[in-house]
Design a protein around this motif. Structure first.
Motif, PDB file in Angstrom:
ATOM      1  N   MET A   1      -3.537   3.393  -2.582  1.00  0.00           N
ATOM      2  CA  MET A   1      -2.566   3.470  -3.596  1.00  0.00           C
ATOM      3  C   MET A   1      -1.184   3.282  -2.743  1.00  0.00           C
ATOM      4  O   MET A   1      -0.880   3.903  -1.767  1.00  0.00           O
ATOM      5  CB  MET A   1      -2.410   4.943  -4.299  1.00  0.00           C
ATOM      6  CG  MET A   1      -3.697   5.253  -5.062  1.00  0.00           C
ATOM      7  SD  MET A   1      -3.069   6.683  -6.174  1.00  0.00           S
ATOM      8  CE  MET A   1      -4.749   7.463  -6.013  1.00  0.00           C
ATOM      9  N   GLY A   2      -0.296   2.416  -3.014  1.00  0.00           N
ATOM     10  CA  GLY A   2       0.878   1.889  -2.417  1.00  0.00           C
ATOM     11  C   GLY A   2       1.919   2.795  -2.980  1.00  0.00           C
ATOM     12  O   GLY A   2       1.914   3.185  -4.087  1.00  0.00           O
ATOM     13  N   ALA A   3       3.115   2.817  -2.146  1.00  0.00           N
ATOM     14  CA  ALA A   3       4.268   3.498  -2.579  1.00  0.00           C
ATOM     15  C   ALA A   3       5.244   2.304  -3.098  1.00  0.00           C
ATOM     16  O   ALA A   3       5.060   0.999  -2.668  1.00  0.00           O
ATOM     17  CB  ALA A   3       4.702   4.522  -1.453  1.00  0.00           C
ATOM     18  N   ILE A   4       6.388   2.608  -3.820  1.00  0.00           N
ATOM     19  CA  ILE A   4       7.372   1.772  -4.394  1.00  0.00           C
ATOM     20  C   ILE A   4       8.629   1.953  -3.537  1.00  0.00           C
ATOM     21  O   ILE A   4       9.064   3.067  -3.400  1.00  0.00           O
ATOM     22  CB  ILE A   4       7.504   1.705  -5.825  1.00  0.00           C
ATOM     23  CG1 ILE A   4       6.305   1.340  -6.382  1.00  0.00           C
ATOM     24  CG2 ILE A   4       8.737   1.043  -6.258  1.00  0.00           C
ATOM     25  CD1 ILE A   4       6.432   1.566  -7.921  1.00  0.00           C
ATOM     26  N   VAL A   5       9.213   1.022  -2.908  1.00  0.00           N
ATOM     27  CA  VAL A   5      10.387   0.712  -2.136  1.00  0.00           C
ATOM     28  C   VAL A   5      11.394   0.097  -3.008  1.00  0.00           C
ATOM     29  O   VAL A   5      10.996  -1.086  -3.176  1.00  0.00           O
ATOM     30  CB  VAL A   5      10.358   0.483  -0.774  1.00  0.00           C
ATOM     31  CG1 VAL A   5      11.569   0.414  -0.006  1.00  0.00           C
ATOM     32  CG2 VAL A   5       8.992   1.318   0.056  1.00  0.00           C
ATOM     33  N   ALA A   6      12.527   0.599  -3.432  1.00  0.00           N
ATOM     34  CA  ALA A   6      13.607  -0.241  -3.898  1.00  0.00           C
ATOM     35  C   ALA A   6      14.841  -0.774  -2.665  1.00  0.00           C
ATOM     36  O   ALA A   6      15.155   0.280  -2.205  1.00  0.00           O
ATOM     37  CB  ALA A   6      14.333   0.486  -4.971  1.00  0.00           C
TER      38      ALA A   6
END
Length: 434
Positions: A1-6
């Motif tokens: 599962m990937g993380a989200i980077v803004a």
């Protein structure tokens, strides 16, 4: 599962250039005038073996009278809320501005890792100029140049250390996400499967706002079904709530095992459906394409399904080994076949091939058709194995891995698909030095 980077910051500091560098494609428009990025762009990147999704946001301008800038501000705030980590980009050429201070004030209230990236630092003099960014009160900063890539490694090293692992527990049920454009029939599909009106269904696009889980336990199958909000073309995403829904859909795709991509037969496999397909494929998810509302297609002939299938496969080349089913949620035509197919794709995704069996099959094929010579060098592949990862990845060990070109890797992938059933699942092939 990937993380989200803004990636956030005021306009014209180089966020889109940095985004394009990380995803290794020119997807976001880059221009010297400010405010070019009005929508978010979603992309996939990885560093040190850890994958994550990137969101490129528009420039943040607090208190602007411009209607577009007000919308951008709201969406930047939502991106910050949904992301696991934030890269705050500033520009060393202009120094600290009032807008930078506004963004910093917003980020100081966030209980998430924030990385201050000082862009356009491409010489020693600018390294000294960057010191003033300590005044933003966000601690240490990272100097880099989005244009030539210098300094990005140090930032990414620090970033991936702080990202959540997100490993799946063994006891967790398989997760099937029903994805697609708004109003394609996703909620109706789940209602028809579970036999009750669990989700609100209307003709208004965007009725479903969030990603909702339902445990399905019938006919010997047990898994979690996730109904997602429709992913609309980015230029059409206007209101805050809808943007939040799109982000939740992106996260649902990341956190599932198989995507059931539902499309409206009367609208066809358009550009936005194709974008959702590739988002799932880049996340290495199993994929089943469901062409819904097939009963509404007029003038059907003997070969209509064949022609429609060929059109979809042309759009998704080279990953064409994907099941395509023609269904009708309204009449329940083939909806249980869709679930059977999704379960098969899930089993394909988790399939492990014994190393001896894999070598016994692949090495004779390689011997009959070895990699073409490159620069007068001959590549000899001696051994191959499946890697211990959640989705199919294969390593081929040889004397000169750098000389094996992409067409030959595609040949190996095609042979793997022919010999071992991996229908509906993306495959990755790596060449390694023996």
């Amino acid at each position: 599962m990937g993380a989200i980077v803004a990636i956030v910051g005021r306009p014209n500091v180089g966020k889109s250039t940095f985004f394009n560098r990380l995803i290794q494609r020119r997807e976001a428009i880059v221009d010297a005038s400010s405010g070019v990025t009005r929508d978010r762009h979603y992309g996939k990147s990885d560093w040190n073996g850890k994958e994550f999704s990137l969101i490129d946001t528009g420039g943040y301008v607090l208190g602007s009278d411009d209607i577009f800038e007000q919308e951008i501000d709201k969406q930047v705030e939502l991106a910050i809320e949904e992301a696991d980590a934030i890269i705050f980009m500033v520009d060393v050429e202009t120094g600290v501005t009032g807008m930078d201070e506004d963004v910093a004030k917003l980020l100081r209230r966030v209980n998430k890792p924030v990385f201050l990236a000082v862009n356009k630092v491409d010489n020693a003099m600018r390294e000294e100029d960057a010191v003033e960014f300590y005044s933003l009160g966000l601690g240490d900063y990272y100097t880099l140049s989005s244009i030539n890539g210098s300094g990005t490694g140090e930032l990414l090293d620090a970033l991936v250390e702080k990202l959540p692992e997100g490993e799946k527990e063994e006891s967790e049920l398989p997760r099937f996400a029903v994805v697609g454009r708004p109003n394609a029939g996703k909620s109706s599909f789940i209602n028809a499967l579970i036999g009750e009106e669990r989700y609100i269904v209307t003709d208004i696009a965007g009725t479903t706002r969030d990603s909702i889980d339902t445990t399905y336990n019938r006919f010997g199958f047990e898994f979690n079904l996730v109904d997602t909000a429709g992913i609309r073309r980015k230029s059409k995403v206007k209101e805050d709530l809808e943007f939040y829904s799109v982000m939740r859909s992106v996260r649902a795709i990341e956190n599932c095992d198989v995507c059931l991509l539902l499309l409206d037969a009367t609208r066809g496999f358009d550009g936005q459906v194709e974008n959702i397909f590739w988002l799932a494929a880049r996340n290495n998810k199993g994929i089943v394409i469901l062409v819904n509302k097939w009963d509404l297609v007029a003038d059907k002939e003997t070969n209509t399904i064949k022609q429609y299938t060929q059109k979809i496969k042309k759009a998704i080349e080279p990953f064409t080994d994907v099941p395509i089913l023609f269904i009708s949620v309204l009449t329940k035509q083939r909806i249980f076949k869709a679930i059977e197919t999704a379960v098969e794709v899930y089993q394909n995704r988790s399939k492990k091939i014994k190393t001896r069996e894999f070598n016994d099959v692949m090495l004779p094929l390689i011997e009959n058709y070895p990699p073409p010579a490159y620069k007068g060098k001959y590549v000899k592949i001696k051994f191959c194995t499946q890697l211990p990862t959640p989705y199919p990845q294969f390593a081929f060990f040889c004397n000169l891995p750098q000389y094996v070109r992409d067409p030959y890797k595609r040949y190996l992938e095609n042979k793997i698909r022919e010999e071992f059933d991996f229908t509906g699942v993306p495959i990755k092939v790596f060449m390694r030095k023996k």
